[in-house]
Motif scaffolding. Structure first.
Motif, PDB file in Angstrom:
ATOM      1  N   VAL A 237       0.779  -1.350  -0.376  1.00 18.29           N
ATOM      2  CA  VAL A 237       0.224  -0.035   0.011  1.00 18.29           C
ATOM      3  C   VAL A 237       0.704   1.211  -0.028  1.00 18.29           C
ATOM      4  O   VAL A 237       0.700   2.170  -0.547  1.00 18.29           O
ATOM      5  CB  VAL A 237      -1.119   0.027   1.361  1.00 18.29           C
ATOM      6  CG1 VAL A 237      -1.201   1.203   1.660  1.00 18.29           C
ATOM      7  CG2 VAL A 237      -1.469  -1.579   1.165  1.00 18.29           C
ATOM      8  N   GLU A 241       0.670   4.238  -2.541  1.00 15.76           N
ATOM      9  CA  GLU A 241       0.174   5.072  -2.294  1.00 15.76           C
ATOM     10  C   GLU A 241       1.670   6.489  -2.741  1.00 15.76           C
ATOM     11  O   GLU A 241       1.266   7.123  -3.277  1.00 15.76           O
ATOM     12  CB  GLU A 241       0.552   6.001  -0.675  1.00 15.76           C
ATOM     13  CG  GLU A 241      -1.105   5.117  -0.226  1.00 15.76           C
ATOM     14  CD  GLU A 241      -1.630   4.894   1.209  1.00 15.76           C
ATOM     15  OE1 GLU A 241      -0.129   5.596   1.843  1.00 15.76           O
ATOM     16  OE2 GLU A 241      -2.085   4.455   1.718  1.00 15.76           O
ATOM     17  N   VAL A 302      -6.507   3.659  -3.823  1.00 16.53           N
ATOM     18  CA  VAL A 302      -6.297   2.394  -3.646  1.00 16.53           C
ATOM     19  C   VAL A 302      -7.067   1.622  -2.337  1.00 16.53           C
ATOM     20  O   VAL A 302      -6.712   2.228  -1.641  1.00 16.53           O
ATOM     21  CB  VAL A 302      -4.689   2.285  -2.805  1.00 16.53           C
ATOM     22  CG1 VAL A 302      -3.879   1.380  -2.424  1.00 16.53           C
ATOM     23  CG2 VAL A 302      -3.706   2.979  -3.227  1.00 16.53           C
ATOM     24  N   LEU A 304      -7.559  -2.325  -0.546  1.00 15.64           N
ATOM     25  CA  LEU A 304      -7.131  -4.071  -0.463  1.00 15.64           C
ATOM     26  C   LEU A 304      -8.528  -5.038  -0.637  1.00 15.64           C
ATOM     27  O   LEU A 304      -9.212  -4.315  -0.339  1.00 15.64           O
ATOM     28  CB  LEU A 304      -7.036  -4.022   0.895  1.00 15.64           C
ATOM     29  CG  LEU A 304      -5.522  -3.359   0.928  1.00 15.64           C
ATOM     30  CD1 LEU A 304      -4.980  -2.754   2.928  1.00 15.64           C
ATOM     31  CD2 LEU A 304      -4.447  -4.253   0.810  1.00 15.64           C
TER      32      LEU A 304
END
Length: 309
Positions: A237, A241, A302, A304
């Motif tokens: 992540v 980013e 982003v 998950l």
């Protein structure tokens, strides 16, 4: 054996029981810019190749102990596809000996006494062909437009990393990326500008895949992928980013987007510690589902598999 290695030019392992012959050939080859190591018999040749892969083995057929034919055969058995090409030198010039040389895996042969001008041309041609084959292999794994890894490269690398990290019980992360409203971008700016945009995004991704094992690839169309070995979900992540920040700093205008007035990416992140009896396909599915949710939630984010953003 002489283990001096001076530079990154092709390394030739010269195997011949005659010291004077080795000295003459070594001097001639080094004058041409080749690096040369020496072995006086088949056993030494096998020993050297067990820990150092030369670019070519110049192997005499008639040697005491392990002869050249047996040595060549054993090299192929021990090293398989990693076996360096073998060019055999021999005083034998009968058809049976020539056939045997090729049968055990030699790619060519030169009769003794060696005529340097002939050997020089054989070496040049062999290394030229090796370079051409290596270049073709490299090009087959590179996307022509963006110059980063292509889908074929991705499809080869991901299962390799999955099985490797299953043995190490270490995490593997995958980031799937999709350019937001890219069809609208092409509609407003044209396909040439669209190609330039893809190149710029690929550059951002490639620069973000910093470690040697990381891979940035064009997954298809306006989709990209990042393979991140030894990286958990939190680390993946962070990298995603970072890509967002770098892309924003690139400030590629996109006036035909309802997401932003700049080009943006939606990214889906998935991370697993692979299990020996499992498949990497589940990781792709998780990342793809996360990417779909990122697009559904408006893009430029982003996501998950188990998170909202």
């Amino acid at each position: 054996m002489n283990f001096e290695i001076r530079n990154n030019s092709p390394l030739i392992l010269l195997v011949d029981p005659e010291k004077t012959q080795r000295l003459i050939l070594r001097r001639a080859m080094e004058k041409e810019g080749y690096r040369v190591m020496e072995a006086s018999d088949g056993e030494q040749c096998l020993e050297v190749c067990s820990y150092l892969k030369p670019d070519l083995v110049l192997l005499d057929a008639m040697m005491p102990g392990v002869d050249g034919f047996t040595c060549c055969s054993q090299l192929h058995s021990l090293m398989g596809k990693d076996c360096p090409p073998v060019l055999m030198t021999t005083v034998l010039n009968d058809q049976a000996s020539v056939d045997l040389a090729f049968e055990v895996g030699a790619i060519d042969y030169v009769t003794k006494p060696v005529i340097w001008s002939l050997l020089r041309q054989r070496l040049y041609r062999l290394f030229q062909n090796q370079w051409a084959m290596g270049e073709l292999q490299r090009l087959s794994l590179v996307d022509g437009l963006t110059k980063i890894a292509n889908r074929r490269s991705f499809d080869e690398r991901l299962p390799q990393e999955w099985h490797r990290l299953a043995r190490e019980a270490a995490p593997l992360s995958l980031v799937l990326c999709d350019l937001d409203r890219f069809k609208n971008y092409n509609g407003l700016y044209g396909h040439q500008a669209g190609d330039e945009c893809l190149q710029e995004v690929a550059k951002v991704l490639d620069e973000s895949a910093k470690r040697p094992a990381d891979l940035a690839a064009r997954y298809g169309g306006e989709e990209f992928a990042l393979i991140l070995p030894n990286t958990d979900a939190e680390g993946a992540v962070r990298i995603a980013e970072t890509i967002q920040g770098r892309l924003q700093a690139s400030a590629i205008a996109h006036e035909n987007s309802d997401v932003s007035k700049l080009v943006t990416l939606s990214m889906g992140v998935a991370s697993e510690i692979p299990k020996p009896d499992s498949s990497e396909k589940a990781l792709i599915e998780q990342a793809d589902q996360a990417l779909y949710r990122a697009k559904q939630q408006g893009g430029d984010r982003v996501v998950l598999p188990s998170s909202g953003s």
